[in-house]
Design a protein around this motif. Structure first.
Motif, PDB file in Angstrom:
ATOM      1  N   ILE A 111       0.886  -1.134  -0.204  1.00  0.00           N
ATOM      2  CA  ILE A 111      -0.109  -0.026  -0.308  1.00  0.00           C
ATOM      3  C   ILE A 111       0.954   1.384  -0.017  1.00  0.00           C
ATOM      4  O   ILE A 111       1.793   1.173   0.631  1.00  0.00           O
ATOM      5  CB  ILE A 111      -0.652   0.122   1.223  1.00  0.00           C
ATOM      6  CG1 ILE A 111      -1.909  -1.078   1.078  1.00  0.00           C
ATOM      7  CG2 ILE A 111      -1.716   1.193   1.363  1.00  0.00           C
ATOM      8  CD1 ILE A 111      -2.742  -1.437   2.227  1.00  0.00           C
ATOM      9  N   PRO A 112       0.572   2.268  -0.898  1.00  0.00           N
ATOM     10  CA  PRO A 112       1.250   3.490  -0.700  1.00  0.00           C
ATOM     11  C   PRO A 112       1.073   4.159   0.358  1.00  0.00           C
ATOM     12  O   PRO A 112      -0.056   5.183   0.504  1.00  0.00           O
ATOM     13  CB  PRO A 112       1.088   4.201  -2.201  1.00  0.00           C
ATOM     14  CG  PRO A 112      -0.339   3.687  -2.554  1.00  0.00           C
ATOM     15  CD  PRO A 112      -0.352   2.297  -1.935  1.00  0.00           C
ATOM     16  N   MET A 152       2.419   6.979   1.896  1.00  0.00           N
ATOM     17  CA  MET A 152       2.365   8.338   2.081  1.00  0.00           C
ATOM     18  C   MET A 152       0.949   8.744   1.782  1.00  0.00           C
ATOM     19  O   MET A 152       0.517   9.693   2.686  1.00  0.00           O
ATOM     20  CB  MET A 152       3.297   8.901   0.985  1.00  0.00           C
ATOM     21  CG  MET A 152       3.479  10.331   1.514  1.00  0.00           C
ATOM     22  SD  MET A 152       4.469  10.684   2.915  1.00  0.00           S
ATOM     23  CE  MET A 152       6.039  10.323   2.370  1.00  0.00           C
ATOM     24  N   PHE A 153       0.316   8.367   0.953  1.00  0.00           N
ATOM     25  CA  PHE A 153      -1.110   8.796   0.897  1.00  0.00           C
ATOM     26  C   PHE A 153      -1.821   8.310   1.921  1.00  0.00           C
ATOM     27  O   PHE A 153      -2.865   9.133   2.335  1.00  0.00           O
ATOM     28  CB  PHE A 153      -1.750   8.194  -0.630  1.00  0.00           C
ATOM     29  CG  PHE A 153      -1.095   8.676  -1.867  1.00  0.00           C
ATOM     30  CD1 PHE A 153      -1.523   9.702  -2.473  1.00  0.00           C
ATOM     31  CD2 PHE A 153       0.003   8.237  -2.182  1.00  0.00           C
ATOM     32  CE1 PHE A 153      -0.961  10.212  -3.652  1.00  0.00           C
ATOM     33  CE2 PHE A 153       0.841   8.744  -3.314  1.00  0.00           C
ATOM     34  CZ  PHE A 153       0.346   9.839  -4.046  1.00  0.00           C
ATOM     35  N   VAL A 154      -1.990   7.224   2.327  1.00  0.00           N
ATOM     36  CA  VAL A 154      -2.971   6.719   3.619  1.00  0.00           C
ATOM     37  C   VAL A 154      -2.369   7.906   4.811  1.00  0.00           C
ATOM     38  O   VAL A 154      -3.282   8.240   5.647  1.00  0.00           O
ATOM     39  CB  VAL A 154      -2.507   5.309   4.079  1.00  0.00           C
ATOM     40  CG1 VAL A 154      -3.353   4.794   5.010  1.00  0.00           C
ATOM     41  CG2 VAL A 154      -2.956   4.432   2.972  1.00  0.00           C
ATOM     42  N   ILE A 203      -1.260  10.863   4.685  1.00  0.00           N
ATOM     43  CA  ILE A 203      -1.799  12.141   4.588  1.00  0.00           C
ATOM     44  C   ILE A 203      -3.503  12.070   4.807  1.00  0.00           C
ATOM     45  O   ILE A 203      -4.020  12.724   5.509  1.00  0.00           O
ATOM     46  CB  ILE A 203      -1.741  12.623   3.306  1.00  0.00           C
ATOM     47  CG1 ILE A 203      -0.069  12.740   3.047  1.00  0.00           C
ATOM     48  CG2 ILE A 203      -2.365  13.779   2.806  1.00  0.00           C
ATOM     49  CD1 ILE A 203       0.098  13.325   1.525  1.00  0.00           C
ATOM     50  N   LEU A 204      -4.073  10.998   4.509  1.00  0.00           N
ATOM     51  CA  LEU A 204      -5.541  10.708   4.711  1.00  0.00           C
ATOM     52  C   LEU A 204      -5.609  10.973   6.257  1.00  0.00           C
ATOM     53  O   LEU A 204      -6.546  11.447   6.823  1.00  0.00           O
ATOM     54  CB  LEU A 204      -5.905   9.268   4.170  1.00  0.00           C
ATOM     55  CG  LEU A 204      -6.314   9.100   2.851  1.00  0.00           C
ATOM     56  CD1 LEU A 204      -6.711   7.808   2.616  1.00  0.00           C
ATOM     57  CD2 LEU A 204      -7.581   9.892   2.762  1.00  0.00           C
ATOM     58  N   MET A 205      -4.555   9.935   6.887  1.00  0.00           N
ATOM     59  CA  MET A 205      -5.066   9.958   8.438  1.00  0.00           C
ATOM     60  C   MET A 205      -4.921  11.437   9.074  1.00  0.00           C
ATOM     61  O   MET A 205      -5.574  11.902   9.959  1.00  0.00           O
ATOM     62  CB  MET A 205      -3.885   9.061   8.911  1.00  0.00           C
ATOM     63  CG  MET A 205      -4.100   7.604   9.038  1.00  0.00           C
ATOM     64  SD  MET A 205      -2.731   6.628   9.234  1.00  0.00           S
ATOM     65  CE  MET A 205      -2.679   6.792  11.179  1.00  0.00           C
ATOM     66  N   VAL A 214      -5.359  14.074   7.636  1.00  0.00           N
ATOM     67  CA  VAL A 214      -6.789  15.205   7.576  1.00  0.00           C
ATOM     68  C   VAL A 214      -7.773  14.693   8.315  1.00  0.00           C
ATOM     69  O   VAL A 214      -8.345  15.552   8.873  1.00  0.00           O
ATOM     70  CB  VAL A 214      -7.108  14.900   5.813  1.00  0.00           C
ATOM     71  CG1 VAL A 214      -7.998  15.465   5.645  1.00  0.00           C
ATOM     72  CG2 VAL A 214      -5.932  15.623   5.208  1.00  0.00           C
ATOM     73  N   VAL A 215      -7.672  13.263   8.377  1.00  0.00           N
ATOM     74  CA  VAL A 215      -9.023  12.927   9.339  1.00  0.00           C
ATOM     75  C   VAL A 215      -8.990  13.244  10.564  1.00  0.00           C
ATOM     76  O   VAL A 215      -9.800  13.693  11.106  1.00  0.00           O
ATOM     77  CB  VAL A 215      -9.488  11.487   8.893  1.00  0.00           C
ATOM     78  CG1 VAL A 215     -10.179  10.577   9.935  1.00  0.00           C
ATOM     79  CG2 VAL A 215      -9.624  11.137   7.534  1.00  0.00           C
ATOM     80  N   PHE A 216      -7.847  12.919  11.231  1.00  0.00           N
ATOM     81  CA  PHE A 216      -7.849  12.892  12.710  1.00  0.00           C
ATOM     82  C   PHE A 216      -6.786  14.331  13.017  1.00  0.00           C
ATOM     83  O   PHE A 216      -6.475  14.720  14.383  1.00  0.00           O
ATOM     84  CB  PHE A 216      -6.947  11.784  13.111  1.00  0.00           C
ATOM     85  CG  PHE A 216      -7.396  10.510  12.879  1.00  0.00           C
ATOM     86  CD1 PHE A 216      -8.634  10.092  13.571  1.00  0.00           C
ATOM     87  CD2 PHE A 216      -6.630   9.654  12.267  1.00  0.00           C
ATOM     88  CE1 PHE A 216      -9.161   8.869  13.151  1.00  0.00           C
ATOM     89  CE2 PHE A 216      -7.286   8.399  11.757  1.00  0.00           C
ATOM     90  CZ  PHE A 216      -8.580   8.083  12.670  1.00  0.00           C
ATOM     91  N   ARG A 242      -4.210  17.840  12.254  1.00  0.00           N
ATOM     92  CA  ARG A 242      -2.842  17.845  12.097  1.00  0.00           C
ATOM     93  C   ARG A 242      -1.889  18.135  13.151  1.00  0.00           C
ATOM     94  O   ARG A 242      -1.954  19.387  13.348  1.00  0.00           O
ATOM     95  CB  ARG A 242      -2.301  18.974  10.847  1.00  0.00           C
ATOM     96  CG  ARG A 242      -3.047  18.133   9.557  1.00  0.00           C
ATOM     97  CD  ARG A 242      -2.996  19.602   8.541  1.00  0.00           C
ATOM     98  NE  ARG A 242      -3.947  19.592   7.698  1.00  0.00           N
ATOM     99  CZ  ARG A 242      -4.329  20.637   6.809  1.00  0.00           C
ATOM    100  NH1 ARG A 242      -3.523  21.852   7.177  1.00  0.00           N
ATOM    101  NH2 ARG A 242      -5.172  20.573   6.237  1.00  0.00           N
ATOM    102  N   PHE A 249       8.723  15.777   3.906  1.00  0.00           N
ATOM    103  CA  PHE A 249       8.110  15.844   2.962  1.00  0.00           C
ATOM    104  C   PHE A 249       6.453  16.155   3.109  1.00  0.00           C
ATOM    105  O   PHE A 249       6.182  16.931   2.374  1.00  0.00           O
ATOM    106  CB  PHE A 249       7.813  14.172   2.319  1.00  0.00           C
ATOM    107  CG  PHE A 249       7.098  14.178   1.147  1.00  0.00           C
ATOM    108  CD1 PHE A 249       7.674  13.929  -0.023  1.00  0.00           C
ATOM    109  CD2 PHE A 249       5.817  13.675   1.063  1.00  0.00           C
ATOM    110  CE1 PHE A 249       7.309  13.903  -1.334  1.00  0.00           C
ATOM    111  CE2 PHE A 249       5.142  13.598   0.134  1.00  0.00           C
ATOM    112  CZ  PHE A 249       5.733  13.470  -1.287  1.00  0.00           C
ATOM    113  N   LEU A 265       4.411  19.960   2.263  1.00  0.00           N
ATOM    114  CA  LEU A 265       3.247  19.896   1.407  1.00  0.00           C
ATOM    115  C   LEU A 265       2.446  20.889   2.504  1.00  0.00           C
ATOM    116  O   LEU A 265       1.281  21.166   2.089  1.00  0.00           O
ATOM    117  CB  LEU A 265       2.621  18.599   1.239  1.00  0.00           C
ATOM    118  CG  LEU A 265       3.244  17.893   0.364  1.00  0.00           C
ATOM    119  CD1 LEU A 265       2.745  16.548   0.276  1.00  0.00           C
ATOM    120  CD2 LEU A 265       3.230  18.416  -1.059  1.00  0.00           C
ATOM    121  N   LEU A 311       1.058  19.951   5.138  1.00  0.00           N
ATOM    122  CA  LEU A 311       0.361  18.926   5.840  1.00  0.00           C
ATOM    123  C   LEU A 311       0.795  18.431   7.412  1.00  0.00           C
ATOM    124  O   LEU A 311       0.095  17.691   7.929  1.00  0.00           O
ATOM    125  CB  LEU A 311      -0.070  17.804   4.942  1.00  0.00           C
ATOM    126  CG  LEU A 311      -0.962  18.262   3.886  1.00  0.00           C
ATOM    127  CD1 LEU A 311      -1.099  17.271   3.021  1.00  0.00           C
ATOM    128  CD2 LEU A 311      -2.341  18.861   4.036  1.00  0.00           C
TER     129      LEU A 311
END
Lengths: 310, 307
Positions: free
Chosen positions: A154-155, A157-159, A161-163, A165-167, A169, A246, A250, A252
């Motif tokens: 599973i990539p 970095m994307f997950v 960033i999802l985390m 955003v959801v929980f 920063r 990284f 961005l 984030l």
């Protein structure tokens, strides 16, 4: 019987501790000698220590704190915010008139902290997971390692960033997220090592005397993994720092008023067209130098501790 | 071989499902829905909107619908922020751009990295070797987000040769800096891996035999040494692919190339969940497909693997 001999044992222990230590070369002394012979690694260690010391001592020498805004400079950083000793901005200021010197010191602290804590979490989780999978073996091992295989595809970095955003920063979330995503490699390495350790006689002896499985893992297997774990941990730290930078680049990751190398590089990179290169180059220099040091130290440690190349 | 292929695909499918489920659950545990704003909508309106997007159904039902839509029709649903656009349209706009510079970065990393590493190994301890090792160590600490601003300072601000950003259909001058920024660190890693594995192969017995037979060194290198020394490189291609696709986010933001990464970060700041999920799942799908191809390639090349 054993109880009756208690005094004798105490006496023996006393005799033993009284003896002069034999001048043998332990595994660790050997490793230390090899490490100190590696010039690049030793120099890196010194430079890295200096950077760490700077991040803690630097703020006491700074004229401006990391949150103060120099109103005289604000808005015209390109002409008045240059690095100079007269204004007290040793590394110049950013566009808001904040002192880069203080902010670099603060960013260094936070980046190194994220790196070390992230690596620590990864090592902790990865070591336990790998040791359990390797020690228990059989179907448990199969399932545990297939899970790692699947997660590795599973990539992340994307997950991550999802985390974020959801929980929300926060630095805490960064620690957990980065640490939890990085234990996969660790667990594979540790499992491999455990497989080779678990059939040794001392493990058999422990099992024969009725030590519980978990205790065997924690007390007998994990200490024997420390060499390998130490090497990969030092190589994990720069990886963690890269990941954090990284995400912060961005926008984030680490949020104001806190800052990190990635956030500072991002800020500096965003303003280069206004002739304020110092905003980019100072944090960049710290970032690049530290990464170099970590890689060289890691290489040095691997050469020192890896029995393959002896 | 066929068995291996089937087994490998059998792992890829649950991986994909797990990725979809993880990102779906993550999105749904987010505090505040996509329609929460400072001015709360009247409950009736909110209920209507939620019914339109299917958000009033139970969680498992939504998940089944979503997974079904993604797997059968590649339908990622509508964007929550841009009411007139679907996620598919957004991906359709960004993906070709990412694909173009991503492809060239990959070609660049392999096309420079492998020859550089091979030459360094063949001419070990000469100036070429030291140069290659120096470059690959240096490039290790130059990830894309460090390379990008340094390139812009050099080629746009000082030399004025290249535009500092934009895409304009992907013509060459807009392509150069994104490709270099993205591929440098992977090029370095590939060079380093090639060098060390090539050195190992060149010192092995079968190469000595080939030399003893009097084969010309050209034949030895191309026929005997190249193939086995490519194995570690091939297994690195999977991680390199993940790295490139992740790095494309930075490239899209910094060079304003308008690829998928731009939409990803944009939706991350806007909480546009469906776009984020769509891109994450697409990237995951590409990664899994790619690692499948790499594994099969590896199995095909490595004579030690038998089925």
């Amino acid at each position: 019987m054993i109880v009756a001999n208690k005094e004798k044992i105490a006496e023996m222990a006393e005799n033993l501790s009284g003896l002069d230590a034999v001048d043998g070369r332990s595994l660790w002394a050997d490793a230390r000698r090899r490490f100190t012979h590696n010039k690049a690694a030793v120099v890196s260690l010194v430079v890295l220590s200096m950077i760490v010391i700077f991040s803690f001592v630097g703020p006491y020498f700074a004229v401006w704190s990391n949150e103060e805004i120099d109103w005289a400079v604000m808005g015209s950083a390109a002409t008045k915010g240059m690095p100079s000793f007269e204004t007290g901005h040793f590394f110049g200021t950013d566009d808001l008139g904040r002192d880069i010197f203080s902010r670099v010191a603060q960013g260094t602290q936070i980046s190194l902290m994220v790196g070390v804590v992230g690596a620590f979490i990864a090592v902790l989780v990865g070591t336990l997971y790998g040791a359990i999978a390797g020690y228990v073996g059989g179907r448990t091992d199969q399932i545990m390692m297939r899970t790692v295989d699947i997660l590795m595809a599973i990539p992340f970095m994307f997950v991550l960033i999802l985390m974020l955003v959801v929980f929300g920063r926060s630095i805490g979330m960064l620690f957990v997220g980065i640490g939890l995503l990085a234990w996969l490699d660790m667990s594979r390495i540790v499992r491999g090592q455990t497989l080779s350790i678990k059939n040794k006689e001392f493990i058999e002896a422990a099992r024969a005397t009725g030590v519980s499985g978990f205790k065997i893992i924690v007390r007998h297997i994990v200490p024997n993994l420390l060499g390998v774990v130490a090497v990969y941990a030092t190589l994990l730290v720069p990886g963690m720092i890269l990941t954090e930078s990284f995400i912060s680049f961005l926008g984030l990751g680490v949020q104001e008023p806190n800052t990190s190398w990635g956030a500072l590089i991002s800020e500096g990179a965003g303003t280069i067209q206004y002739d304020t290169e110092w905003q980019l180059l100072f944090p960049l220099a710290f970032f690049v130098t530290s990464l170099f040091c970590f890689y060289f130290i890691g290489d040095g440690l691997r050469d020192a501790l890896d029995p393959k190349d002896r | 071989m066929l068995n291996y292929v089937i087994k490998r695909i059998a792992i890829a499918i649950p991986t994909m499902l797990i990725l979809i489920i993880i990102s779906f659950l993550l999105m749904h545990s987010a505090p505040g829905g996509p329609f929460t704003s400072e001015r709360p909508l009247p409950p009736q309106v909110l209920a209507n909107i939620e019914a339109k997007y299917g958000l009033d159904q139970p969680l498992w039902r939504q998940m089944v619908n979503y997974v079904w839509g993604v797997t059968t029709e590649f339908d990622f649903g509508p964007s929550f922020k841009y009411k007139d656009r679907t996620v598919n349209e957004i991906i359709g706009q960004g993906f070709p751009i990412t694909l173009k510079y991503g492809f060239w970065s990959f070609v660049f990393a392999i096309g420079i990295g492998i020859p550089l590493g091979a030459i360094a190994a063949i001419r070990q301890n000469t100036w070429i070797d030291y140069l290659a090792v120096g470059v690959s160590i240096g490039a290790q600490v130059l990830p894309n987000f460090v390379m990008a601003p340094l390139l812009v300072i050099t080629f746009t601000l000082w030399l004025g040769w290249l535009p500092g950003g934009g895409w304009s259909g992907g013509s060459i001058e807009y392509l150069i800096m994104p490709v270099i920024a993205l591929s440098t660190s992977y090029m370095a890693s590939i060079a380093r891996i090639t060098r060390s594995s090539m050195l190992e192969v060149l010192n092995s017995n079968f190469i000595r035999t080939a030399k003893a037979k009097g084969l010309p060194s050209r034949t030895i290198l191309l026929r005997h040494a190249l193939k086995p020394s490519m194995l570690p490189v091939i297994s690195y291609l999977g991680p390199a692919f993940v790295g490139l696709i992740t790095g494309s986010v930075v490239i899209d933001i910094y060079f304003s190339t308008g690829g998928m990464g731009y939409f990803f970060v944009n939706s991350a700041t806007n909480r546009d969940y469906s776009v984020m999920m769509g891109i994450t799942i697409l990237v995951g799908f590409l990664t899994i497909m790619f690692s499948l191809v790499v594994d099969l390639l590896y199995a095909w090349i490595d004579p030690k693997i038998r089925y």
